[in-house]
Motif scaffolding. Sequence first.
Motif, PDB file in Angstrom:
ATOM      1  N   TYR A   9       0.864  -1.182   0.000  1.00  0.00           N
ATOM      2  CA  TYR A   9       0.000   0.000   0.000  1.00  0.00           C
ATOM      3  C   TYR A   9       0.894   1.224   0.000  1.00  0.00           C
ATOM      4  N   LYS A  10       0.715   2.086  -0.955  1.00  0.00           N
ATOM      5  CA  LYS A  10       1.575   3.267  -1.073  1.00  0.00           C
ATOM      6  C   LYS A  10       1.516   4.141   0.185  1.00  0.00           C
ATOM      7  N   ALA A  11       0.382   4.130   0.873  1.00  0.00           N
ATOM      8  CA  ALA A  11       0.242   4.962   2.064  1.00  0.00           C
ATOM      9  C   ALA A  11       0.935   4.352   3.291  1.00  0.00           C
ATOM     10  N   PHE A  12       1.352   3.082   3.203  1.00  0.00           N
ATOM     11  CA  PHE A  12       2.011   2.416   4.329  1.00  0.00           C
ATOM     12  C   PHE A  12       3.510   2.699   4.296  1.00  0.00           C
ATOM     13  N   SER A  13       4.024   3.084   5.429  1.00  0.00           N
ATOM     14  CA  SER A  13       5.469   3.234   5.573  1.00  0.00           C
ATOM     15  C   SER A  13       6.050   1.908   6.065  1.00  0.00           C
ATOM     16  N   TRP A  14       7.365   1.829   6.114  1.00  0.00           N
ATOM     17  CA  TRP A  14       8.029   0.641   6.651  1.00  0.00           C
ATOM     18  C   TRP A  14       7.569   0.399   8.090  1.00  0.00           C
ATOM     19  N   ILE A  15       7.444   1.471   8.865  1.00  0.00           N
ATOM     20  CA  ILE A  15       6.975   1.357  10.255  1.00  0.00           C
ATOM     21  C   ILE A  15       5.571   0.769  10.290  1.00  0.00           C
ATOM     22  N   ASP A  16       4.696   1.201   9.400  1.00  0.00           N
ATOM     23  CA  ASP A  16       3.335   0.652   9.351  1.00  0.00           C
ATOM     24  C   ASP A  16       3.373  -0.864   9.138  1.00  0.00           C
ATOM     25  N   TYR A  17       4.218  -1.321   8.209  1.00  0.00           N
ATOM     26  CA  TYR A  17       4.332  -2.758   7.953  1.00  0.00           C
ATOM     27  C   TYR A  17       4.879  -3.492   9.178  1.00  0.00           C
ATOM     28  N   MET A  18       5.799  -2.869   9.892  1.00  0.00           N
ATOM     29  CA  MET A  18       6.355  -3.504  11.087  1.00  0.00           C
ATOM     30  C   MET A  18       5.303  -3.611  12.190  1.00  0.00           C
ATOM     31  N   ILE A  19       4.410  -2.642  12.283  1.00  0.00           N
ATOM     32  CA  ILE A  19       3.322  -2.703  13.264  1.00  0.00           C
ATOM     33  C   ILE A  19       2.392  -3.867  12.941  1.00  0.00           C
ATOM     34  N   VAL A  20       2.043  -4.019  11.662  1.00  0.00           N
ATOM     35  CA  VAL A  20       1.200  -5.137  11.242  1.00  0.00           C
ATOM     36  C   VAL A  20       1.931  -6.459  11.468  1.00  0.00           C
ATOM     37  N   SER A  21       3.212  -6.497  11.148  1.00  0.00           N
ATOM     38  CA  SER A  21       4.025  -7.694  11.355  1.00  0.00           C
ATOM     39  C   SER A  21       4.023  -8.101  12.829  1.00  0.00           C
ATOM     40  N   GLU A  22       4.126  -7.122  13.706  1.00  0.00           N
ATOM     41  CA  GLU A  22       4.125  -7.425  15.142  1.00  0.00           C
ATOM     42  C   GLU A  22       2.806  -8.055  15.576  1.00  0.00           C
ATOM     43  N   ALA A  23       1.705  -7.515  15.090  1.00  0.00           N
ATOM     44  CA  ALA A  23       0.395  -8.082  15.433  1.00  0.00           C
ATOM     45  C   ALA A  23       0.277  -9.517  14.919  1.00  0.00           C
ATOM     46  N   MET A  24       0.764  -9.763  13.705  1.00  0.00           N
ATOM     47  CA  MET A  24       0.730 -11.117  13.143  1.00  0.00           C
ATOM     48  C   MET A  24       1.600 -12.052  13.982  1.00  0.00           C
ATOM     49  N   GLN A  25       2.780 -11.595  14.329  1.00  0.00           N
ATOM     50  CA  GLN A  25       3.725 -12.441  15.058  1.00  0.00           C
ATOM     51  C   GLN A  25       3.194 -12.818  16.439  1.00  0.00           C
ATOM     52  N   ARG A  26       2.461 -11.912  17.081  1.00  0.00           N
ATOM     53  CA  ARG A  26       1.908 -12.211  18.412  1.00  0.00           C
ATOM     54  C   ARG A  26       0.956 -13.398  18.395  1.00  0.00           C
TER      55      ARG A  26
END
Length: 64
Positions: A9-26
């Motif tokens: 998503y063009k509106a997502f920054s690297w930090i945004d992806y890391m936040i989503v990644s953290e939720a998935m990893q939990r």
Amino acid sequence: MNPAWLVEYKAFSWIDYMIVSEAMQRRCEAVLFLPDWKQSDGARIEHNRAKTAGQKILYSLNDL
């Protein structure tokens, strides 16, 4: 779960992806790292999260 499945998503920054990644990893009991994971800032963060959370860390499908 795999953060690479996320659509770019063009509106997502690297930090945004890391936040989503953290939720998935939990939601996971174990984390599998690709051979070149140490070259990825995000994978190194995910590895540290896994150690902190006490998740099983796998480096190969043979580790299953």
